[in-house]
Design an enzyme around this catalytic site. Structure first.
Site, PDB file in Angstrom:
ATOM      1  N   ARG A  42       0.845  -1.185   0.000  1.00  0.00           N
ATOM      2  CA  ARG A  42       0.000   0.000   0.000  1.00  0.00           C
ATOM      3  C   ARG A  42       0.889   1.247   0.000  1.00  0.00           C
ATOM      4  NH1 ARG A  42      -1.814  -3.431   3.896  1.00  0.00           N
ATOM      5  NH2 ARG A  42      -3.955  -4.202   3.771  1.00  0.00           N
ATOM      6  N   ARG A 107     -11.590 -10.585  -6.771  1.00  0.00           N
ATOM      7  CA  ARG A 107     -12.399  -9.396  -7.067  1.00  0.00           C
ATOM      8  C   ARG A 107     -11.605  -8.369  -7.864  1.00  0.00           C
ATOM      9  NH1 ARG A 107     -14.313 -10.521  -1.805  1.00  0.00           N
ATOM     10  NH2 ARG A 107     -12.869  -9.016  -0.855  1.00  0.00           N
ATOM     11  N   LYS A 140     -12.572 -15.191   8.654  1.00  0.00           N
ATOM     12  CA  LYS A 140     -11.285 -14.558   8.955  1.00  0.00           C
ATOM     13  C   LYS A 140     -10.409 -15.525   9.749  1.00  0.00           C
ATOM     14  CE  LYS A 140     -12.353  -9.629   8.867  1.00  0.00           C
ATOM     15  NZ  LYS A 140     -12.326  -8.362   9.641  1.00  0.00           N
ATOM     16  N   TYR A 142      -6.659 -15.615  11.839  1.00  0.00           N
ATOM     17  CA  TYR A 142      -5.383 -15.127  12.347  1.00  0.00           C
ATOM     18  C   TYR A 142      -4.655 -16.312  12.984  1.00  0.00           C
ATOM     19  CZ  TYR A 142      -7.823 -10.680  11.813  1.00  0.00           C
ATOM     20  OH  TYR A 142      -8.535  -9.628  11.305  1.00  0.00           O
ATOM     21  N   ASP A 171       1.054 -19.468  10.833  1.00  0.00           N
ATOM     22  CA  ASP A 171       1.530 -18.683   9.689  1.00  0.00           C
ATOM     23  C   ASP A 171       2.807 -19.290   9.108  1.00  0.00           C
ATOM     24  OD1 ASP A 171      -0.304 -16.516   9.376  1.00  0.00           O
ATOM     25  OD2 ASP A 171       0.493 -15.603  11.187  1.00  0.00           O
TER      26      ASP A 171
END
Length: 398
Positions: A42, A107, A140, A142, A171
């Site tokens: 970003r 998307r 979601k 985590y 992760d």
């Protein structure tokens, strides 16, 4: 043997829409092997893991760990020009790795089906919490939540309270399986000439690591109990305190070692034949009694003396190190496993990747700042200075 200047993945270009840990951990392994990893971030803030803390010269510990040797391209992918730049980049790339929110890549027009039509040789690796389909697809995920779903918490901690792992184990598991799947896909592409789609689920990655406790609880049997840092079914195998406050981890694997432990460590040879402790099953059943006997001996010694006795008896042992102990570990220093890499906050020490290879050296380069390589990458794509400046003016990058 003379090492080559060539690394295994030199010439491979990886584009990554990544954040947090799973995908960045995967792509850093690829960068270590020579791949060019272009990290799309970003504009301004970049990967949100950059803001987790400021422990490394004002920058994030997580980010510093898993983002060296990458290039940062800052793009606001909600803008058509920025998305066009990404598509152009992917047309010449070898691998795309992404761990955006469920459905986000599709998307944006970055589904496997769309990308395959534009670049049939592209390997696309999607990393998510639960996978591309099924009832949990959009849930979601985590790291701690996956530790819960995968049953990891049920076998970790004390009898009174479960505990999460002190690192992002779900992760890391997903990132490592993504890495090995990508290497396999590159090998396959070398034979078929075609790319492939890889769907890596954090739940499935950690679920694989839970194989021992799952099979221990086969067919409705009781699962292994939570035993803190001790082994659930072998005893003595775990941490024991010495008289100076230090803690020594030790582990016995068989009856021969139990006999040596009694003779040379506890200095009580008769204990080896004690009916309460003369098999692992009995030692495990009577672990509190045995623990008291062991601590009675260890309390008269400091940790170094305990280790000395264990080493002399050939009993596996380790010091319970903290992070300062790991940074200063004499074995890592002796094997020259540290090097310096640059970062936005200045040089930092980095641990070389596991595996000493006689043929090549790992790539160990700088941790990038947000958008550090944007102009150079866009110029490579044939963008004019004017067009790049226009993109900057729209705040689509940098």
């Amino acid at each position: 043997m003379k090492k080559h200047s060539l690394r295994p993945l030199d010439g491979i270009t990886v584009v990554s829409l990544e954040h947090a840990v799973a995908a960045p951990f995967c792509t850093r392994q690829l960068a270590d092997l020579g791949a060019r990893v272009i990290k799309v971030e970003r504009p301004g803030s970049g990967d949100f893991a950059r803001g987790y803390d400021q422990r490394v010269n004002g920058h994030s510990s997580h980010f510093t760990w898993i983002n060296r040797s990458k290039q940062s391209l800052a793009l606001d992918l909600k803008r058509p020009d920025a998305l066009e730049a990404l598509m152009q980049l992917l047309e010449g790339a070898d691998v795309l790795v992404q761990n955006l929110a469920p459905g986000a890549a599709a998307r944006m027009g970055l589904s496997w089906e769309v990308l395959k039509a534009r670049n049939p040789k592209l390997i696309v690796c999607d990393i998510s919490g639960y996978g591309a389909d099924g009832p949990y697809r959009d849930k979601k995920a985590y790291d701690l939540l996956i530790q819960s779903e995968a049953g990891f918490l049920s076998v970790t901690g004390t009898e009174q309270e479960p505990s999460k792992a002190g690192i992002s184990v779900a992760d890391i598991a997903a990132g490592m399986y993504a890495y090995t799947n990508i290497l396999s896909a590159l090998l396959l592409r070398g034979r078929t000439g075609e790319g492939s789609h890889i769907d890596v689920s954090m739940l499935e990655a950690l679920g694989e690591w839970m194989g021992y406790p799952m099979y221990y609880a086969w067919d409705g049997a009781p699962p292994p109990p939570r035993t803190g840092a001790s082994h659930a079914s072998i005893y003595p195998y775990g941490p024991f305190e010495a008289g100076d406050g230090g803690t020594v981890m030790l582990g016995l694997q068989n009856e021969r070692e139990w006999k040596l432990f009694c003779e040379q460590v506890l200095l009580q040879p008769a204990l080896a034949g004690d009916a309460r402790f003369d098999s692992n099953a009995r030692r495990n059943a009577n672990r509190e009694e045995l623990r008291a006997l062991i601590l009675d001996v260890f309390n008269a010694l400091d940790a170094a003396q305990v280790v000395q006795r264990l080493d002399a008896a050939g009993i596996a042992n380790a010091r319970v190190n903290d992070m300062a102990g790991l940074w200063a570990h004499q074995q890592l220093a002796a094997r020259q496993r540290w090097c310096s890499v640059d970062s936005p906050g200045g040089p930092v020490q980095a641990l070389l990747p596991p595996g000493v290879n006689s043929a090549f050296d790992y790539r160990m380069e700088a941790v990038p700042s947000v958008g550090e390589h944007s102009e150079a990458i866009l110029a490579e794509l044939g963008w004019s200075v004017e067009r790049i400046r226009a993109l900057y003016a729209e705040e689509a990058t940098l």
